[in-house]
Design an enzyme around this catalytic site. Structure first.
Site, mmCIF file in Angstrom:
data_model
loop_
_atom_site.group_PDB
_atom_site.id
_atom_site.type_symbol
_atom_site.label_atom_id
_atom_site.label_comp_id
_atom_site.label_asym_id
_atom_site.label_seq_id
_atom_site.Cartn_x
_atom_site.Cartn_y
_atom_site.Cartn_z
ATOM 1 C CE1 TYR A 288 28.001 -17.412 -6.912
ATOM 2 C CE2 TYR A 288 29.403 -18.971 -6.569
ATOM 3 C CZ TYR A 288 29.082 -18.868 -7.024
ATOM 4 O OH TYR A 288 28.214 -19.217 -7.874
ATOM 5 C CE1 TYR A 338 26.333 -21.818 -5.394
ATOM 6 C CE2 TYR A 338 25.414 -23.921 -5.842
ATOM 7 C CZ TYR A 338 26.021 -23.060 -6.097
ATOM 8 O OH TYR A 338 27.398 -23.046 -7.361
#
Length: 390
Positions: A288, A338
């Site tokens: 992440y 994203y």
């Protein structure tokens, strides 16, 4: 994971909508499209789905009513799951447990978001949100009025403690853009240099523009089912070997570990232990990357390098194409798209299937996936493989 080999969980379907500056649908439509794409990718029909896990995102535009939108008449498992960027890993873990226990046979996990508005810059997406009150209100009262500012504080603490530099953070951005150049889905594919990184404008010092993730519209869904069911389906199965979560709950008090240690330090070893593996067994790491700093911290906490050595490790060239560790092979949230924890998860599935094309990692036996939620408050780890548990 232990238990019946036939019921062991696998990811059998992946659906990715158009991502980026896509303005022709809302989050609900993105979610429904992603579910249909994932189910079709697996070679299934919507009528085969008996479980649905939905991550509503920050806006709450999707929820359990997605079942009605998809016109699925009956489900054995239905829930909203919210751990912010750690939600994708949490959903796959919950789906895996449900499949293992026989609570459901085909579970779809989905996230979608549509924060971008045509004609408005991405900086306006999260502006104007209500600030917390009570004790939590002390954070914005101190001037930390945005997520960028809080992560900048965390990055600065790491820098002051370990000597991490902005150029070392830039090496992460450069490496991921090199991967993104080979990803047709990536929003940003033009190569960048450390000089480009240093010249990009400040967002919240010490974070430059190229330290920060994109803002994207789109949706991603995955199908989790059992190994025996997947053997008859369209795609090569991706076996879920291990998973774990850690919710740090930083107290915002003096002498806390904020900025120095994340939930990856607990969730990573726990997930690898479930898989019967160690960090040295990992071939691909999909981490992440809301910020370059988050990648650096996660690398340290997982044990790819010692604490405080993330900067030199990144600057060594280890993370890019041809490096010693394939990290964020699609470009990640910095350069690809994203969509919270679905960004690293989707690329992990592509790599585990061997479908990466020119960006395919040379080894893919063990793929580690991380999800980070909130202000370093939540973490989820998955261990995936094209091979079943030994």
């Amino acid at each position: 994971m232990t238990g019946s080999a036939a019921r062991r969980p696998v990811i059998a379907g992946l659906g990715i909508t158009e991502v980026g500056k896509v303005y022709d649908r809302d989050a609900g439509r993105f979610a429904a499209d992603a579910v249909r794409l994932a189910v079709a990718d697996a070679g299934l029909d919507l009528s085969d789905v008996d479980g649905l896990l939905v991550n509503p995102g920050t806006t709450g535009e999707i929820g359990v009513d997605l079942q009605s939108q998809l016109q699925i008449p009956e489900l054995r498992l239905l829930s909203e799951v919210q751990a912010f960027g750690a939600s994708a890993g949490a959903m796959v873990a919950q789906a895996s447990l449900a499949v293992q226990a026989g609570m459901a046979d085909v579970v779809v996990c989905v996230f979608a978001d549509a924060p971008l508005r045509e004609g408005k810059g991405s900086g306006a997406v999260y502006a104007g949100r209500a600030q917390p009150s009570g004790f939590a209100g002390m954070i914005p009262a101190a001037g930390l009025t945005s997520v960028n500012a809080v992560y900048a504080l965390a990055a600065r603490r790491h820098m002051e403690t370990y000597g991490t530099t902005s150029e070392q953070l830039g090496a992460i951005a450069v490496a991921q853009r090199a991967w993104a150049a080979m990803n047709p889905l990536a929003q940003l594919r033009e190569p960048i240099t450390i000089a480009d990184h240093q010249a990009s404008r400040w967002i919240a010092e010490p974070l430059h523009l190229l330290d920060c993730c994109l803002v994207s519209n789109g949706g991603i869904a995955v199908v989790v089912t059992s190994a025996d069911r997947a053997a008859q389906l369209r795609q090569p199965p991706v076996h879920v070997l291990g998973f774990a979560q850690s919710h740090v709950g930083h107290p915002n008090a003096r002498d806390g570990r904020f900025g120095l240690v994340s939930g990856a330090a607990q969730a990573g070893p726990a997930a690898l232990k479930m898989a019967g593996l160690g960090i040295s067994d990992v071939d691909v790491a999909e981490l992440y990357d809301c910020y370059t700093y988050t990648v650096l911290l996660t690398l340290e906490d997982y044990g790819f390098c010692a604490k405080g050595e993330g900067g030199p490790f990144a600057a060594s060239g280890a993370l890019g194409p041809g490096g010693s560790l394939a990290v964020n092979t699609g470009g990640g949230q910095l350069s690809s798209y994203y969509l919270w924890g679905m960004t690293p998860l989707s690329e992990a599935i592509i790599q585990a299937r061997g479908h990466g094309g020119p960006r395919q990692a040379p080894r893919n036996d063990v793929v580690l996936v991380s999800g980070n939620g909130g202000l370093l408050a939540h973490h989820a780890t998955l261990v995936l493989s094209p091979h079943p548990h030994s």
